[in-house]
Design a protein around this motif. Structure first.
Motif, PDB file in Angstrom:
ATOM      1  N   MET A  38       0.827  -1.200   0.000  1.00 19.83           N
ATOM      2  CA  MET A  38       0.000   0.000   0.000  1.00 19.83           C
ATOM      3  C   MET A  38       0.865   1.255   0.000  1.00 19.83           C
ATOM      4  O   MET A  38       0.573   2.225  -0.714  1.00 19.83           O
ATOM      5  CB  MET A  38      -0.914  -0.021   1.228  1.00 19.83           C
ATOM      6  CG  MET A  38      -1.917  -1.166   1.191  1.00 19.83           C
ATOM      7  SD  MET A  38      -3.136  -1.133   2.524  1.00 19.83           S
ATOM      8  CE  MET A  38      -2.209  -1.869   3.866  1.00 19.83           C
ATOM      9  N   CYS A  42       1.138   4.505  -2.775  1.00 22.20           N
ATOM     10  CA  CYS A  42       0.998   5.914  -2.400  1.00 22.20           C
ATOM     11  C   CYS A  42       2.267   6.713  -2.635  1.00 22.20           C
ATOM     12  O   CYS A  42       2.187   7.897  -2.972  1.00 22.20           O
ATOM     13  CB  CYS A  42       0.572   6.016  -0.936  1.00 22.20           C
ATOM     14  SG  CYS A  42      -1.116   5.452  -0.688  1.00 22.20           S
ATOM     15  N   LEU A 103      -6.857   3.120  -7.057  1.00 18.16           N
ATOM     16  CA  LEU A 103      -6.468   2.491  -5.807  1.00 18.16           C
ATOM     17  C   LEU A 103      -5.827   3.504  -4.872  1.00 18.16           C
ATOM     18  O   LEU A 103      -6.131   3.575  -3.682  1.00 18.16           O
ATOM     19  CB  LEU A 103      -5.497   1.355  -6.121  1.00 18.16           C
ATOM     20  CG  LEU A 103      -5.051   0.435  -4.997  1.00 18.16           C
ATOM     21  CD1 LEU A 103      -6.239  -0.099  -4.218  1.00 18.16           C
ATOM     22  CD2 LEU A 103      -4.239  -0.713  -5.574  1.00 18.16           C
ATOM     23  N   ARG A 106      -8.117   5.722  -2.971  1.00 13.74           N
ATOM     24  CA  ARG A 106      -8.798   5.082  -1.849  1.00 13.74           C
ATOM     25  C   ARG A 106      -7.834   4.741  -0.724  1.00 13.74           C
ATOM     26  O   ARG A 106      -8.225   4.562   0.426  1.00 13.74           O
ATOM     27  CB  ARG A 106      -9.501   3.818  -2.351  1.00 13.74           C
ATOM     28  CG  ARG A 106     -10.664   4.133  -3.244  1.00 13.74           C
ATOM     29  CD  ARG A 106     -11.116   2.934  -4.056  1.00 13.74           C
ATOM     30  NE  ARG A 106     -12.328   3.229  -4.805  1.00 13.74           N
ATOM     31  CZ  ARG A 106     -12.369   3.848  -5.982  1.00 13.74           C
ATOM     32  NH1 ARG A 106     -11.240   4.251  -6.536  1.00 13.74           N
ATOM     33  NH2 ARG A 106     -13.504   4.077  -6.584  1.00 13.74           N
ATOM     34  N   LEU A 107      -6.568   4.628  -1.080  1.00 15.24           N
ATOM     35  CA  LEU A 107      -5.551   4.263  -0.094  1.00 15.24           C
ATOM     36  C   LEU A 107      -5.086   5.472   0.713  1.00 15.24           C
ATOM     37  O   LEU A 107      -4.762   5.361   1.903  1.00 15.24           O
ATOM     38  CB  LEU A 107      -4.359   3.646  -0.822  1.00 15.24           C
ATOM     39  CG  LEU A 107      -3.926   2.203  -0.539  1.00 15.24           C
ATOM     40  CD1 LEU A 107      -5.060   1.337  -0.027  1.00 15.24           C
ATOM     41  CD2 LEU A 107      -3.321   1.605  -1.797  1.00 15.24           C
ATOM     42  N   ILE A 110      -6.258   6.246   4.282  1.00 15.03           N
ATOM     43  CA  ILE A 110      -5.732   5.329   5.292  1.00 15.03           C
ATOM     44  C   ILE A 110      -4.325   5.714   5.693  1.00 15.03           C
ATOM     45  O   ILE A 110      -3.982   5.764   6.876  1.00 15.03           O
ATOM     46  CB  ILE A 110      -5.750   3.889   4.762  1.00 15.03           C
ATOM     47  CG1 ILE A 110      -7.192   3.447   4.563  1.00 15.03           C
ATOM     48  CG2 ILE A 110      -5.040   2.948   5.714  1.00 15.03           C
ATOM     49  CD1 ILE A 110      -7.318   2.079   3.991  1.00 15.03           C
ATOM     50  N   LEU A 111      -3.503   6.009   4.714  1.00 10.62           N
ATOM     51  CA  LEU A 111      -2.129   6.385   5.016  1.00 10.62           C
ATOM     52  C   LEU A 111      -2.088   7.665   5.838  1.00 10.62           C
ATOM     53  O   LEU A 111      -1.330   7.777   6.794  1.00 10.62           O
ATOM     54  CB  LEU A 111      -1.332   6.591   3.715  1.00 10.62           C
ATOM     55  CG  LEU A 111      -0.755   5.391   2.966  1.00 10.62           C
ATOM     56  CD1 LEU A 111       0.618   5.020   3.465  1.00 10.62           C
ATOM     57  CD2 LEU A 111      -1.664   4.193   2.979  1.00 10.62           C
TER      58      LEU A 111
ATOM     59  N   ARG B 106     -12.503   4.129   6.448  1.00 12.74           N
ATOM     60  CA  ARG B 106     -11.502   4.383   5.414  1.00 12.74           C
ATOM     61  C   ARG B 106     -11.176   3.124   4.620  1.00 12.74           C
ATOM     62  O   ARG B 106     -10.700   3.188   3.488  1.00 12.74           O
ATOM     63  CB  ARG B 106     -10.239   4.941   6.061  1.00 12.74           C
ATOM     64  CG  ARG B 106     -10.431   6.343   6.572  1.00 12.74           C
ATOM     65  CD  ARG B 106      -9.353   6.752   7.547  1.00 12.74           C
ATOM     66  NE  ARG B 106      -9.499   8.144   7.950  1.00 12.74           N
ATOM     67  CZ  ARG B 106     -10.340   8.574   8.896  1.00 12.74           C
ATOM     68  NH1 ARG B 106     -11.110   7.712   9.522  1.00 12.74           N
ATOM     69  NH2 ARG B 106     -10.413   9.858   9.189  1.00 12.74           N
ATOM     70  N   ILE B 110     -11.990   0.694  -0.174  1.00 19.58           N
ATOM     71  CA  ILE B 110     -11.042  -0.214  -0.817  1.00 19.58           C
ATOM     72  C   ILE B 110     -11.648  -1.588  -1.020  1.00 19.58           C
ATOM     73  O   ILE B 110     -11.540  -2.176  -2.088  1.00 19.58           O
ATOM     74  CB  ILE B 110      -9.761  -0.322   0.034  1.00 19.58           C
ATOM     75  CG1 ILE B 110      -9.060   1.025   0.039  1.00 19.58           C
ATOM     76  CG2 ILE B 110      -8.835  -1.403  -0.504  1.00 19.58           C
ATOM     77  CD1 ILE B 110      -7.843   1.053   0.889  1.00 19.58           C
ATOM     78  N   TRP B 113     -14.161  -1.446  -3.766  1.00 20.08           N
ATOM     79  CA  TRP B 113     -13.480  -1.339  -5.054  1.00 20.08           C
ATOM     80  C   TRP B 113     -12.869  -2.675  -5.440  1.00 20.08           C
ATOM     81  O   TRP B 113     -12.957  -3.103  -6.596  1.00 20.08           O
ATOM     82  CB  TRP B 113     -12.407  -0.249  -4.963  1.00 20.08           C
ATOM     83  CG  TRP B 113     -11.671  -0.007  -6.233  1.00 20.08           C
ATOM     84  CD1 TRP B 113     -12.098   0.741  -7.299  1.00 20.08           C
ATOM     85  CD2 TRP B 113     -10.379  -0.507  -6.573  1.00 20.08           C
ATOM     86  NE1 TRP B 113     -11.143   0.736  -8.275  1.00 20.08           N
ATOM     87  CE2 TRP B 113     -10.077  -0.017  -7.862  1.00 20.08           C
ATOM     88  CE3 TRP B 113      -9.450  -1.301  -5.913  1.00 20.08           C
ATOM     89  CZ2 TRP B 113      -8.881  -0.318  -8.501  1.00 20.08           C
ATOM     90  CZ3 TRP B 113      -8.265  -1.596  -6.539  1.00 20.08           C
ATOM     91  CH2 TRP B 113      -7.982  -1.116  -7.822  1.00 20.08           C
TER      92      TRP B 113
END
Lengths: 128, 128
Positions: A38, A42, A103, A106-107, A110-111, B106, B110, B113
Motif C-alpha cells: 500500500m 501511495c 487504488l 482510496r488508499l 488510510i495512510l 476508510r 477499498i 473497489w
DNA sequence: GTTCGATACTTCGGACTTGACAGTATAAAC
DNA sequence: GTTTATACTGTCAAGTCCGAAGTATCGAAC
C-alpha cells in the motif's frame, strides 16, 4: 453504519444476520496485504514517475529484494507501469496506471490516518 | 535523501521533487498488512458484534490459527474489543472500537473497489 | 588498459508468518 | 456414557521476508 442496523427486537444477536462472503476479494487484497504494498502505491502516487532509488529512499530501511518483488507484483497486477530507458547508468521509472490511481485515491485516506495515529502516539503508552 | 537537482537537461522530470518519508507509518500499516487484517475489520464493521464463528464463516477457508492471531493483534492494537461471556458453549463477541470504526470507514472504499475489480475481471485477460 | 562509480536489481541462508489439522475445556442433551 | 457445540491452542511443514553481498553495464578517471 455503526448503529446496530437490524436489532429491532430484544435479541442481541443471531436473528436473520446476513453473512457476507469476503472470499472473492482474494486477488486484490492478497496483493495489498503484502508488506509495503500500500505504501508503494501511495509513494509512487505522491512523487509521480518514480525511480527505483527514490522509492527505496522514501522508506526507512526496506530491503531491496522485498521492494523489488513488491514492484514486480504491482506491475504484474496492473497497478504500476514500468518504463526502462536504455541509458548508462540504467534508469527505470514506475508510475501509476489508471487502476493504480483509483487504488491510490482510496488508499490515501488510510495512510494519512495512519500518520496521524502514529504522530499522536506517546511512546511507551500502549504497553507493548 | 538527496538527489541531483541539476539534471534538468537530460531528464524529463525531476523538478524540486519532495521525497516524503513513509517510515513512521510502520505501526498501523504493519498490522494492516498482515493477512486478512483489513477484511476482519470490515467484516466486524459489517455484522456488528460478531462471534468468532461468524467471522470465520465470512471468509472462505481461513485457518483458525491465523484468524485467532489476527483477532488478538487487532484487539491488542485497540481496533477491536473482545467480550467473553461465561456460558457453555462459550460465546465471545468482537466489535469495533472508536478507532476501529474510523479505520473501517476508510477501509470500506477499498474493499468495495476490490469487489468490483474481482467481479469485472475476465479470466485470462490481464496478459500474463 | 585497468579500476572506479552509478543504478537497478538478484541470490543466499536464516528468521518470521501462515496453513492444515488435530486436540482441549465445559456442561447440557441424549 | 457418549455426543454436541464453541472458541480457541498446539504442532509441524510450507511459504514469505530480511539484510548483506554480488551481478551487469559502460563511461570516466587514472
Amino acid at each position: 453504519m455503526g448503529e446496530t442496523p437490524d436489532t429491532s427486537t430484544d435479541a442481541p444477536n443471531s436473528q436473520n444476520r446476513e453473512i457476507v462472503c469476503y472470499c472473492p476479494l482474494g486477488g486484490v487484497m492478497d496483493i495489498l496485504s503484502r508488506r509495503y504494498a500500500m505504501q508503494v502505491i501511495c509513494v509512487v502516487g505522491a512523487i509521480g514517475p518514480a525511480r527505483y532509488s527514490e522509492i527505496e529512499d522514501a522508506f526507512g530501511g526496506v530491503s531491496s529484494s522485498t521492494l523489488s518483488t513488491r514492484l514486480d507484483e504491482l506491475v504484474e497486477a496492473g497497478y504500476l507501469s514500468r518504463e526502462q530507458y536504455a541509458e548508462i547508468p540504467p534508469r527505470v521509472e514506475y508510475d501509476l496506471t489508471a487502476s493504480g490511481e483509483q487504488l491510490c485515491q482510496r488508499l490515501d485516506p488510510i495512510l494519512e490516518w495512519a500518520e496521524e495515529q502514529e504522530a499522536g502516539r506517546v511512546p511507551g503508552e500502549d504497553g507493548t
